[in-house]
Design a protein around this motif. Structure first.
Motif, mmCIF file in Angstrom:
data_model
loop_
_atom_site.group_PDB
_atom_site.id
_atom_site.type_symbol
_atom_site.label_atom_id
_atom_site.label_comp_id
_atom_site.label_asym_id
_atom_site.label_seq_id
_atom_site.Cartn_x
_atom_site.Cartn_y
_atom_site.Cartn_z
ATOM 1 N N GLU A 1 -6.485 8.533 -1.890
ATOM 2 C CA GLU A 1 -5.757 7.279 -1.711
ATOM 3 C C GLU A 1 -4.881 7.364 -0.482
ATOM 4 O OE1 GLU A 1 -6.087 4.767 -4.334
ATOM 5 O OE2 GLU A 1 -5.458 3.617 -2.590
ATOM 6 N N ARG A 2 -4.227 8.500 -0.306
ATOM 7 C CA ARG A 2 -3.253 8.632 0.773
ATOM 8 C C ARG A 2 -3.922 8.764 2.125
ATOM 9 N NH1 ARG A 2 1.266 13.366 1.131
ATOM 10 N NH2 ARG A 2 2.156 12.729 3.105
ATOM 11 N N ALA B 1 -5.172 11.321 -5.723
ATOM 12 C CA ALA B 1 -4.012 11.005 -4.886
ATOM 13 C C ALA B 1 -4.309 11.282 -3.415
ATOM 14 C CB ALA B 1 -2.804 11.815 -5.352
ATOM 15 N N ARG C 1 -6.563 5.668 3.850
ATOM 16 C CA ARG C 1 -6.034 4.402 4.336
ATOM 17 C C ARG C 1 -6.232 4.324 5.845
ATOM 18 N NH1 ARG C 1 0.374 3.981 3.964
ATOM 19 N NH2 ARG C 1 -0.188 1.894 4.615
ATOM 20 N N GLN D 1 0.836 -1.204 0.000
ATOM 21 C CA GLN D 1 0.000 0.000 0.000
ATOM 22 C C GLN D 1 0.869 1.251 0.000
ATOM 23 O OE1 GLN D 1 -2.834 0.344 3.253
ATOM 24 N NE2 GLN D 1 -4.261 1.383 1.902
ATOM 25 N N ASN D 2 1.968 1.229 0.785
ATOM 26 C CA ASN D 2 2.871 2.383 0.776
ATOM 27 C C ASN D 2 3.425 2.631 -0.620
ATOM 28 O OD1 ASN D 2 2.590 2.852 3.475
ATOM 29 N ND2 ASN D 2 4.373 1.657 4.066
ATOM 30 N N GLU E 1 1.687 10.085 7.178
ATOM 31 C CA GLU E 1 2.665 9.150 7.706
ATOM 32 C C GLU E 1 3.562 9.886 8.696
ATOM 33 O OE1 GLU E 1 1.648 8.713 3.485
ATOM 34 O OE2 GLU E 1 2.831 10.210 4.527
ATOM 35 N N TYR F 1 2.081 1.773 -3.452
ATOM 36 C CA TYR F 1 1.034 2.230 -4.363
ATOM 37 C C TYR F 1 0.723 3.703 -4.141
ATOM 38 C CZ TYR F 1 -3.313 2.510 -6.951
ATOM 39 O OH TYR F 1 -4.290 2.887 -7.821
ATOM 40 N N ILE F 2 0.679 4.123 -2.849
ATOM 41 C CA ILE F 2 0.426 5.534 -2.568
ATOM 42 C C ILE F 2 1.551 6.394 -3.116
ATOM 43 C CG2 ILE F 2 0.269 7.198 -0.697
ATOM 44 C CD1 ILE F 2 -1.324 5.177 0.859
#
Lengths: 181, 213
Positions: free
Chosen positions: B100-101, B97, B104, A126-127, B11, A129-130
């Motif tokens: 998607e980010r 984008a 999660r 997933q990382n 993140e 893909y992001i």
């Protein structure tokens, strides 16, 4: 369960939200079984549909289907409808290869896989893909495979070298019990 | 030393850039799109209205018309469409984008209302550092998102407020694209329009056709 070998990832597949194939990576010993793996990925899509219909699913779908004694597929569905499918070969790698990894040396012989064993691999995918979506030179495909075929004549798969090499790294680095890739 | 504010859901090792860079980028987007639209228009073979001399109109009491584009030339259909499609497509890709980010690790978004709430709370907080102030729906697929202090509008002003609202209109296209991109990647096909009646407020209308399965 043969004691001379450990489970290893045989195939990583990524399917988009319109059921369009985005990427497939194969690993030894199944590097040349592309057709069988594609067929397996395609049939896993049905399992995603069935699970979604029945109840609320988390991101990690766990074991999708145990194909035979050696192969099993595990799935992960993101909020955006992207499906990551990992195929495990239960006798994929000879143990000697794995014991060169100092962390794996102390693990007991593997008898079965837990769903949580695959989580680090799915997170790493997933990382990657992001990170791919953050790349402005990649435009996600918004069409179903038939529409793409009419427009482009072939499937619009991921061509980024960085992404492909990251998939290879993940597939080769995984072993049961690894905590982060 | 003060800790920089972090974005919820990013993140832990994410890199940060000053918000003012983003503000300046948004300011520059619309003139860039208009400049490129002019070049495109000039490259066409069909003579557009911009090349013809303006017809003499009756002198009216309203006085000279304020130009609504950054270069002061009249707007044509080709120009308007070009600006709209360019900005909307950019916003769409950014929205894909972003969703998607930042979607999660969140619980699965099941129906349309959850997706809209994700846009109102999470996406707006990430992009504009605040949430949508008001959400209205007619429960038949139309959602109205109201932002009373839209961040890109916070420093805009003209001589008259009517001029300001007209000039601010193109600056709503990119955020509309972002919303449409986020909705599309979360499985909701919709059209997004925006308008502003008094700066710095902005109203976004989302029209969706089918219920998310």
């Amino acid at each position: 369960m043969a004691l001379g070998s450990t489970p290893a990832i045989a195939c990583i597949g990524i399917i988009g939200q319109y059921d369009n194939p985005l990427h497939i990576s194969l690993f030894p010993p199944r590097e040349h079984e592309e057709l069988e793996m594609q067929f397996l990925l395609n049939s896993s899509l049905d399992i995603f549909d069935i699970r979604l219909k029945n109840k609320m699913v988390d991101q990690d779908l766990g074991l999708l289907h145990a194909v035979d004694e050696r192969l099993a597929t595990y799935g992960w569905l993101t909020n955006t409808g992207i499906k990551f499918i990992i195929t495990i070969d239960m006798m994929g790698r000879p143990s000697a290869e794995i014991t060169s990894n100092p962390q794996a040396r102390n693990l007991p012989p593997v008898l079965g896989l837990r769903d949580s064993d695959l989580k680090p691999a799915f997170r790493a995918i997933q990382n990657a893909y992001i990170a791919l979506l953050m790349n402005p030179f990649y435009t996600p495909e918004m069409r179903t495979p038939t529409q793409t075929m009419h427009a482009l004549g072939k499937s619009a798969e991921i061509t980024s070298k960085k992404f492909k090499s990251e998939m290879q790294r993940i597939g080769r680095a995984w072993y049961p019990g690894i905590t982060s890739i | 030393m003060a800790q920089p504010a972090t974005v919820p859901g990013a993140e832990p090792d994410a890199a940060y850039v000053a918000m003012s860079c983003f503000d300046l980028l948004l300011i520059e987007l619309v003139p860039m799109a208009e400049r490129l639209a002019r070049e495109y228009e000039a490259s066409l073979d069909v003579p557009s209205i911009a090349n013809k001399p303006p017809a003499k109109t009756n002198t009216s009491t309203t006085g000279p018309v304020t130009p609504t584009t950054y270069d002061g030339l009249p707007e044509t259909e080709v120009f308007k469409d070009s600006v709209y499609f360019r900005l909307e497509k950019l916003g769409f890709r950014v929205g894909l984008a972003l969703s998607e980010r930042f979607s999660r690790d969140r619980p699965r978004l099941t129906d349309n209302l959850d997706v809209i709430k994700f846009v109102c709370k999470d996406i707006w907080m990430i992009v504009f550092k605040k949430q949508i102030d008001n959400l209205k729906t007619n429960h038949r697929g139309v959602y109205v998102l109201t932002d009373n202090k839209f961040r890109p509008f916070s420093r805009m002003s003209m001589q008259t407020s009517q001029e300001a609202t007209i000039r601010a209109q193109p600056h709503l296209i990119f955020p509309c694209g972002i919303i449409r991109g986020v909705l599309s990647s979360l499985g909701m096909k919709a059209t997004v329009q925006a308008e502003t009646t008094d700066l710095p407020g902005a109203i976004f209308q989302v029209k969706t056709t089918q219920q998310k399965t």
